[in-house]
Write a protein that holds these residues in place. Structure first.
Motif, short mmCIF file in Angstrom:
data_model
loop_
_atom_site.label_atom_id
_atom_site.label_comp_id
_atom_site.label_asym_id
_atom_site.label_seq_id
_atom_site.Cartn_x
_atom_site.Cartn_y
_atom_site.Cartn_z
N LEU A 142 0.82 -0.87 0.12
CA LEU A 142 -0.51 -0.21 -0.07
C LEU A 142 1.24 1.14 0.25
O LEU A 142 1.76 1.39 0.62
CB LEU A 142 -1.37 -0.25 1.24
CG LEU A 142 -2.48 -1.19 1.01
CD1 LEU A 142 -2.97 -0.46 2.56
CD2 LEU A 142 -3.23 -1.27 -0.02
N GLU A 148 -7.14 -0.45 1.90
CA GLU A 148 -7.68 -1.29 1.08
C GLU A 148 -9.04 -1.91 2.28
O GLU A 148 -8.55 -1.68 2.89
CB GLU A 148 -6.66 -2.32 0.63
CG GLU A 148 -6.49 -3.20 2.01
CD GLU A 148 -5.58 -4.36 1.03
OE1 GLU A 148 -5.41 -5.08 1.55
OE2 GLU A 148 -5.90 -4.72 -0.37
N ARG A 193 -8.87 -3.76 -5.76
CA ARG A 193 -7.96 -3.35 -6.19
C ARG A 193 -7.35 -4.92 -6.42
O ARG A 193 -6.37 -5.49 -7.61
CB ARG A 193 -6.63 -3.89 -4.52
CG ARG A 193 -6.75 -2.31 -4.71
CD ARG A 193 -6.59 -2.37 -2.93
NE ARG A 193 -5.25 -2.27 -2.59
CZ ARG A 193 -3.30 -2.38 -2.58
NH1 ARG A 193 -3.59 -0.84 -3.61
NH2 ARG A 193 -2.29 -2.59 -2.52
N PHE A 203 -10.49 -7.79 -2.85
CA PHE A 203 -10.08 -6.15 -2.44
C PHE A 203 -10.25 -4.84 -2.97
O PHE A 203 -9.80 -4.33 -4.10
CB PHE A 203 -8.52 -6.60 -1.86
CG PHE A 203 -7.91 -7.39 -1.47
CD1 PHE A 203 -7.91 -7.25 0.31
CD2 PHE A 203 -8.37 -8.73 -1.46
CE1 PHE A 203 -7.58 -8.30 1.53
CE2 PHE A 203 -7.73 -9.33 -0.47
CZ PHE A 203 -6.88 -9.41 1.19
N LYS A 205 -10.11 -0.67 -3.24
CA LYS A 205 -9.21 0.78 -2.71
C LYS A 205 -10.54 1.99 -2.48
O LYS A 205 -11.27 1.95 -3.30
CB LYS A 205 -8.01 1.38 -4.34
CG LYS A 205 -7.46 2.83 -4.11
CD LYS A 205 -6.81 2.85 -4.59
CE LYS A 205 -5.84 3.80 -4.71
NZ LYS A 205 -5.12 4.76 -6.13
N PHE A 238 -9.72 -4.90 6.24
CA PHE A 238 -9.15 -3.13 5.76
C PHE A 238 -7.36 -3.61 6.40
O PHE A 238 -7.89 -3.33 7.32
CB PHE A 238 -9.79 -2.44 4.87
CG PHE A 238 -10.31 -1.50 6.49
CD1 PHE A 238 -9.65 -0.58 7.02
CD2 PHE A 238 -11.48 -1.33 6.84
CE1 PHE A 238 -9.52 0.09 8.29
CE2 PHE A 238 -11.78 -0.59 7.38
CZ PHE A 238 -11.38 0.39 8.24
#
Length: 253
Positions: A142, A148, A193, A203, A205, A238
């Motif tokens: 990240l 995320e 993502r 996942f 963003k 997350f």
């Protein structure tokens, strides 16, 4: 399963296993138990076993794998490591010695099996980490300020049907869109993502500001009610890279 994400998890597990010396301590405990089976009345051996066990249990406390979000935990489960690290392994070892306080032979049998499983798992992790490096597969990282959000939908929950899966995604899109509208003033287009096909795992963003509000909302749900009971919700699904987020974002929910 996403290769970059698996590489990231493999590196974390490898570092944890090396830091705790889990395999070495299990091997030492197994050897001491074998000696106790041969010499059950030897007081020094019992003291040694107690010290080794205490050291291992302490090493398994507060390890990184215990802090994995449910979605990352599911990946760990997929590769066979969820019972071989941290508090899960600690509980197994405590149960073994609780059941076999006198019968060293039975404790030896169970501990030998655990040692074998952990050794094989570590060998696999070491080989995977080396293979990822040789194949030049990067880890998924990240960026500063990036967050995320992981969504795990069990296949059984949607009967493995695309239509029902789509309905679930639409519901999550509505929820995340509502949060982004509250925080940012308008509904944001949520970016994907990574995807995983072994489980219906996605996942996304999201904005760090939205992540703060989601965390606050989940904590409200997890907080005990007046009777002292928790709702049972898990920790926020997350992860984020350290970022400066205005305090007001956390007070919007």
């Amino acid at each position: 399963m996403n290769a970059e994400r698996l590489n990231k998890l493999s590196q974390m597990i490898q570092a944890e296993l090396n830091s705790t010396n889990e395999v070495g301590l299990l091997q030492a405990i197994t050897a001491t138990l074998q000696n106790l089976v041969n010499q059950p009345q030897a007081p020094n051996l019992q003291q040694t076993l107690g010290a080794q066990t205490t050291q291992l249990l302490a090493a398994l406390d507060n390890v990184p794998s215990d802090s994995l979000t449910p979605t990352w935990r599911e990946i760990l489960k997929d590769i066979g490591g969820d019972e071989l690290l941290g508090k899960q392994l600690k509980q197994q070892i405590e149960n073994i010695f609780s059941r076999n306080k006198i019968t060293f032979a039975l404790a030896l049998q169970e501990m030998r099996l655990i040692h074998q499983r952990v050794q094989e798992f570590k060998n696999g992790i070491d080989q995977a980490a080396l293979a990822f490096k040789q194949l030049r597969i990067e880890t998924e990282e990240l960026e500063p300020g990036e967050c995320e959000f992981g969504i795990l939908i069990p296949r059984d929950a949607v009967d493995n049907k695309f239509g029902r899966f789509s309905d679930e995604l639409e519901e999550f899109n509505f929820i995340l869109g509502t949060f982004s509208e509250i925080v940012l003033g308008s509904k944001a287009d949520i970016e994907i993502r990574t995807l995983s096909s072994s489980e219906l795992l996605i996942f996304l963003k999201i904005s760090s500001h939205v992540a703060v509000c989601l965390a606050a909302a989940v904590e409200r749900v997890r907080a005990p009610d007046q009777s002292g009971h928790h709702s049972g919700a898990k920790r926020p699904p997350f992860r984020s890279k350290a970022a400066t987020v205005p305090d007001k974002a956390a007070t919007l929910v």
